[in-house]
Design an enzyme around this catalytic site. Sequence first.
Site, PDB file in Angstrom:
ATOM      1  CB  SER A 135      -0.891  -0.008   1.243  1.00 15.33           C
ATOM      2  OG  SER A 135      -1.725   1.124   1.255  1.00 15.33           O
ATOM      3  CE  LYS A 161      -4.739  -0.248   0.072  1.00 15.82           C
ATOM      4  NZ  LYS A 161      -5.474  -1.143   1.013  1.00 15.82           N
ATOM      5  CG  LEU A 162      -1.105   3.876  -6.777  1.00 13.09           C
ATOM      6  CD1 LEU A 162      -1.200   4.738  -8.039  1.00 13.09           C
ATOM      7  CD2 LEU A 162       0.306   3.911  -6.197  1.00 13.09           C
ATOM      8  CE  LYS A 163      -4.179   3.444   2.087  1.00 14.13           C
ATOM      9  NZ  LYS A 163      -5.404   2.808   2.582  1.00 14.13           N
ATOM     10  CG  ASP A 188      -7.958   1.914   0.287  1.00 16.36           C
ATOM     11  OD1 ASP A 188      -7.442   1.305   1.251  1.00 16.36           O
ATOM     12  OD2 ASP A 188      -9.116   2.365   0.315  1.00 16.36           O
ATOM     13  CD  GLU A 213      -8.881  -1.306   0.022  1.00 15.57           C
ATOM     14  OE1 GLU A 213      -7.877  -1.416  -0.707  1.00 15.57           O
ATOM     15  OE2 GLU A 213      -8.841  -1.475   1.252  1.00 15.57           O
ATOM     16  CG  ASP A 238     -10.870  -1.621   4.247  1.00 14.53           C
ATOM     17  OD1 ASP A 238      -9.732  -1.132   4.097  1.00 14.53           O
ATOM     18  OD2 ASP A 238     -11.269  -2.039   5.347  1.00 14.53           O
ATOM     19  CE  LYS A 262      -7.825  -3.038   6.106  1.00 12.93           C
ATOM     20  NZ  LYS A 262      -7.965  -1.578   6.229  1.00 12.93           N
ATOM     21  N   GLY A 290      -4.520  -4.860   5.501  1.00  6.46           N
ATOM     22  CA  GLY A 290      -3.521  -4.603   6.540  1.00  6.46           C
ATOM     23  C   GLY A 290      -3.852  -3.363   7.338  1.00  6.46           C
TER      24      GLY A 290
HETATM   25  C1  LIG Z   1      -2.287  -0.805   4.460  1.00  5.96           C
HETATM   26  C2  LIG Z   1      -3.481   0.051   4.379  1.00  5.96           C
HETATM   27  O1  LIG Z   1      -3.647   0.816   3.466  1.00  5.96           O
HETATM   28  N1  LIG Z   1      -4.358  -0.078   5.395  1.00  5.96           N
HETATM   29  C3  LIG Z   1      -5.639   0.558   5.568  1.00  5.96           C
HETATM   30  C4  LIG Z   1      -5.523   2.030   5.826  1.00  5.96           C
HETATM   31  C5  LIG Z   1      -4.606   2.416   6.925  1.00  5.96           C
HETATM   32  C6  LIG Z   1      -3.729   3.431   6.648  1.00  5.96           C
HETATM   33  C7  LIG Z   1      -2.895   3.935   7.606  1.00  5.96           C
HETATM   34  C8  LIG Z   1      -2.901   3.419   8.882  1.00  5.96           C
HETATM   35  C9  LIG Z   1      -2.042   3.934   9.874  1.00  5.96           C
HETATM   36  C10 LIG Z   1      -2.064   3.405  11.137  1.00  5.96           C
HETATM   37  C11 LIG Z   1      -2.907   2.368  11.416  1.00  5.96           C
HETATM   38  C12 LIG Z   1      -3.757   1.842  10.451  1.00  5.96           C
HETATM   39  C13 LIG Z   1      -3.760   2.379   9.163  1.00  5.96           C
HETATM   40  C14 LIG Z   1      -4.627   1.883   8.183  1.00  5.96           C
HETATM   41  C15 LIG Z   1      -6.591   0.313   4.387  1.00  5.96           C
HETATM   42  O2  LIG Z   1      -6.465  -0.646   3.663  1.00  5.96           O
HETATM   43  O3  LIG Z   1      -7.539   1.113   4.262  1.00  5.96           O
HETATM   44 MG   LIG Z   2      -8.620   0.049   2.682  1.00  2.49          MG
END
Ligand SMILES: CC(=O)N[C@@H](Cc1ccc2ccccc2c1)C(=O)O
Ligand SMILES: [Mg+2]
Length: 366
Positions: A135, A161-163, A188, A213, A238, A262, A290
């Site tokens: 991510s 995966k790009l935010k 995402d 996502e 998610d 998750k 994650g």
């Molecule tokens: C890997 C990934 O993108 N996880 C989450 C978002 C996320 C992003 C940043 C976080 C910082 C601290 C704790 C939990 C976090 C969860 C998701 O899929 O939406």
């Molecule tokens: Mg997500």
Amino acid sequence: MKLTGVELRWIRMPLVAPFRTSFGTQEAREVLLLRAVTDEEEGWGECVAMSDPVYSPEYLEGCADVLRRFFVPTLTALDRLDATTVAPALRRFHGHPMAKGALEMAVLDAELRARGVPLARELGAEHEDVPCGVSVGIMDSIDALLDAVDGYLAAGYVRIKLKIEPGWDVEPVRAVRERFGDVLLQVDANTAYTLGDARHLARLDPFDLLLIEQPLPEDDLLGHVELAKVLATPVCLDESITSARSAAAAITLGACQIVNIKPGRVGGYLEARRVHDVCAAHGVPAWCGGMLETGLGRAANVALAALPGCTLPGDTSASDRYYSTDITEPFVLQDGRLPVPTGPGLGVRPIHHLLAEVTTSTEWLS
Ligand SMILES: CC(=O)N[C@@H](Cc1ccc2ccccc2c1)C(=O)O
Ligand SMILES: [Mg+2]
């Protein structure tokens, strides 16, 4: 087993780099760990709630409070328990899946250690290693993003995966496609858009994304149904998927075509297995998401990712994606894959001196 008590342990782990999403930027990860002490074995649980309620309604101190006042006393009052009795015993308390999931995880680890059974076998894993995605946060510039993606591909990650958020979506995706060709690519949004953005999000369709996502708010199932009708890109949920029942509803309504599983979000690894089973029964691809877990949660997530219905690479990244030093033996990427732990229970334990270095507080609950 009889639960004697639970040690809460607050730890703080700096991130190797700031991680920016549509809900903010994280520089460090505060984690609440649980050590369940039973008459047979000890077990570890990891509460994935963030310090602030910006991903979902739970937050770290709220989890500590609900564990302290309601969940741990309820379980220590039982003459005997095992992991399958935790959720029923806590059902009269509404919500708090991350706190409940962490407690169930610690009891499950203790139980499986006592039985000498690896979590992967208990869950029904069918693989000995799993392909790993990564991510990638929102960056200050397209160049910085391309450098980060280049580094992750060089490390061996099989999926990017790009935010995204309004103002950082089409251009980053286009840039990554143009630079890295047909790499497996998804985005995402963490609920950052509305149905009114549908035409804008359709501009992502030409880039052959695996999925988009959680584009809309977690309670907007019907919005996702309408959005899925106009997007060519499959919708993955998610934050909206809080249980096997909610997964069944989202799939049946047509709100999603793919599910990010998750364990913390759905109340534990046993419910995560049920979400997996619902997806498999509907022929819906699933993958393990994650929450920047330590090696404890990472070990359990890799076991979950090895289930047959987890047919897409997950966010089960290596320890060094987030931390320079993990509290367990680090998970190290080998040819884009992580090995499924084979020892009893989680198969990993915290390394005492490393755990001590990041511990900020402990509290004994009984
Ligand atoms: C890997 C990934 O993108 N996880 C989450 C978002 C996320 C992003 C940043 C976080 C910082 C601290 C704790 C939990 C976090 C969860 C998701 O899929 O939406
Ligand atoms: Mg997500």
